[in-house]
Design an enzyme around this catalytic site. Structure first.
Site, PDB file in Angstrom:
ATOM      1  N   ALA A  60       0.840  -1.208   0.000  1.00 34.72           N
ATOM      2  CA  ALA A  60       0.000   0.000   0.000  1.00 34.72           C
ATOM      3  C   ALA A  60       0.867   1.248   0.000  1.00 34.72           C
ATOM      4  O   ALA A  60       1.753   1.402   0.828  1.00 34.72           O
ATOM      5  CB  ALA A  60      -0.907   0.009   1.236  1.00 34.72           C
ATOM      6  N   TYR A 163       7.980  11.478  -3.325  1.00 32.38           N
ATOM      7  CA  TYR A 163       7.657  10.047  -3.348  1.00 32.38           C
ATOM      8  C   TYR A 163       8.905   9.222  -3.003  1.00 32.38           C
ATOM      9  O   TYR A 163       8.850   8.322  -2.159  1.00 32.38           O
ATOM     10  CB  TYR A 163       7.127   9.665  -4.736  1.00 32.38           C
ATOM     11  CG  TYR A 163       7.037   8.191  -4.980  1.00 32.38           C
ATOM     12  CD1 TYR A 163       6.151   7.397  -4.252  1.00 32.38           C
ATOM     13  CD2 TYR A 163       7.835   7.572  -5.950  1.00 32.38           C
ATOM     14  CE1 TYR A 163       6.062   6.027  -4.484  1.00 32.38           C
ATOM     15  CE2 TYR A 163       7.757   6.213  -6.187  1.00 32.38           C
ATOM     16  CZ  TYR A 163       6.871   5.445  -5.453  1.00 32.38           C
ATOM     17  OH  TYR A 163       6.790   4.094  -5.675  1.00 32.38           O
ATOM     18  N   ASN A 192      11.073  -0.381 -12.984  1.00 35.16           N
ATOM     19  CA  ASN A 192       9.813   0.069 -13.597  1.00 35.16           C
ATOM     20  C   ASN A 192       8.909  -1.124 -13.881  1.00 35.16           C
ATOM     21  O   ASN A 192       9.166  -1.860 -14.818  1.00 35.16           O
ATOM     22  CB  ASN A 192      10.091   0.829 -14.893  1.00 35.16           C
ATOM     23  CG  ASN A 192      10.695   2.182 -14.632  1.00 35.16           C
ATOM     24  OD1 ASN A 192      11.739   2.288 -13.994  1.00 35.16           O
ATOM     25  ND2 ASN A 192      10.028   3.217 -15.092  1.00 35.16           N
TER      26      ASN A 192
END
Ligand code: NAD
Ligand code: ZN
Length: 329
Positions: A60, A163, A192
């Site tokens: 999360a 972030y 990625n």
């Protein structure tokens, strides 16, 4: 094993849930998106969810670059406060095994070797250089263009945006939790990630998703900078498999162990756009020269440690994975 998967309704989390179940484990989804609206910042909900749990896979988070610095408090709240609430509930409940969704963003620019000065750490690129189309970072010592290489886990952290800062803080919190409780913590620093179920059309989505959405609208993928920025695109099923092996293996008690989680096969963003456009049947990508300030130029992983220590290896090749992704809608 009964595993609580936070963010289990998300892109990567849902693949982790599927992979766990396929291996005969029990996966419990904990996500604000689920009907239950379970938030990792809610200590009561987390404590309830931890009952009978052997391990936590913490996916999360609020992801992506966001829309501007105005998002900072929300990133810190969801990612770091959320992790702290989760870890203190785990400490209380006696759950001692954690696998964290880490990120390569903690490294900032990847590894560079200057022909004159050896391994160097270029700082953030200057706006004037970017505006002039000079995208390669400079050697901080001599100003030459150093060559990009593969970044190892021991490279110093250098988060370049909010972030990234929150992803690094998650690791520090996990390390502190492991020390305090004797728990075992693993951070898989994903590169990625792409593949089926990738979020689309939000400021938080990844670049492969932007390109695919453009193609679906009949538009050309717009490739920033000169398209030669290098990344490691790793398929979501391979990432989910890495989570499962890390959960099953556990790790040294009292410590945080980190693993780069990449395909080991660097590609440029331009190559990725072309692969998607080809698979989709056009239109061909356009290189725009635009840039985003928080972006780094090259970041590619050395994922040898994960292969050697946990016996993981990626199964989905670049061409095959991009073809599947382009067809996925
Ligand atoms: N996608 C990538 O390329 C990538 C790369 C590196 C790391 N990661 C990490 O992987 C993890 C999963 O990312 P993703 O790409 O699947 O994103 P995602 O947005 O699809 O999934 C994240 C999930 O977390 C949930 N969530 C957010 N805040 C929550 C909260 N406070 N309480 C409970 N649930 C909450 C969201 O509802 C969502 O379902 C994240 O930790 C991210 O930082 C992703
Ligand atoms: Zn130099």
């Amino acid at each position: 094993m009964r595993v609580l998967v936070t963010g289990g309704a998300g892109f990567i989390g849902s693949h982790v849930v599927e992979a766990l179940r396929a291996r005969g484990h029990e996966a419990v989804v904990f996500d604000v998106r689920e009907d239950t609206g379970a938030d990792v910042r809610d200590p009561v909900a987390v404590a309830r969810a931890l009952a009978g749990v052997d391990a936590v896979c913490h996916q999360a988070a609020m992801v992506g670059l966001g829309t501007g610095f105005g998002d900072a408090a929300e990133y810190v709240s969801r990612n770091d406060l959320g992790t702290a609430v989760l870890l203190s509930a785990m400490a209380e409940a006696g759950v001692r095994r954690l696998v964290l969704a880490g990120s390569m963003v903690v490294y900032g620019e990847g590894r560079y070797v200057c022909p004159r000065d050896g391994v160097v750490r270029p700082g953030p690129r200057r706006v004037a250089d970017l505006d002039a189309g000079r995208f390669e970072p400079r050697c901080p010592a001599c100003g030459a263009e150093p060559a990009p290489g593969l970044v190892g886990e021991d490279a110093p952290a250098d988060p370049r945006n909010v972030y990234a800062t929150t992803k690094l803080a998650q690791e520090h919190l996990a390390a502190a939790w492991a020390r305090a409780t004797g728990g075992s913590a693993v951070s898989l620093r994903y590169h990625n990630v792409y593949g089926p179920g990738m979020p689309r059309d939000t400021p938080y989505a990844g670049v492969a998703s932007f390109f695919r959405s453009a193609l679906a609208r009949g538009e050309a993928p717009r490739v920033f900078e000169d398209g030669r920025q290098r990344r490691d695109f790793v398929h979501v099923r391979d990432v989910a498999a890495a989570d499962v092996v890390a959960l099953e293996a556990g790790s040294a008690p009292g410590l945080l162990t980190v693993y780069n989680t990449g395909s080991g096969e660097p590609h440029t963003v331009g190559e990725m756009a072309r692969a998607l456009a080809d698979a989709h049947g056009g239109p061909a990508p356009v290189v725009t020269g635009e840039y985003r300030l928080g972006d780094v130029r090259h970041i590619t992983a050395d994922s040898a440690r994960l292969r050697a220590e946990l016996g993981w290896k990626p199964e989905v090749g670049f061409a095959e994975g991009m073809r599947e992704f382009a067809a996925d809608g």
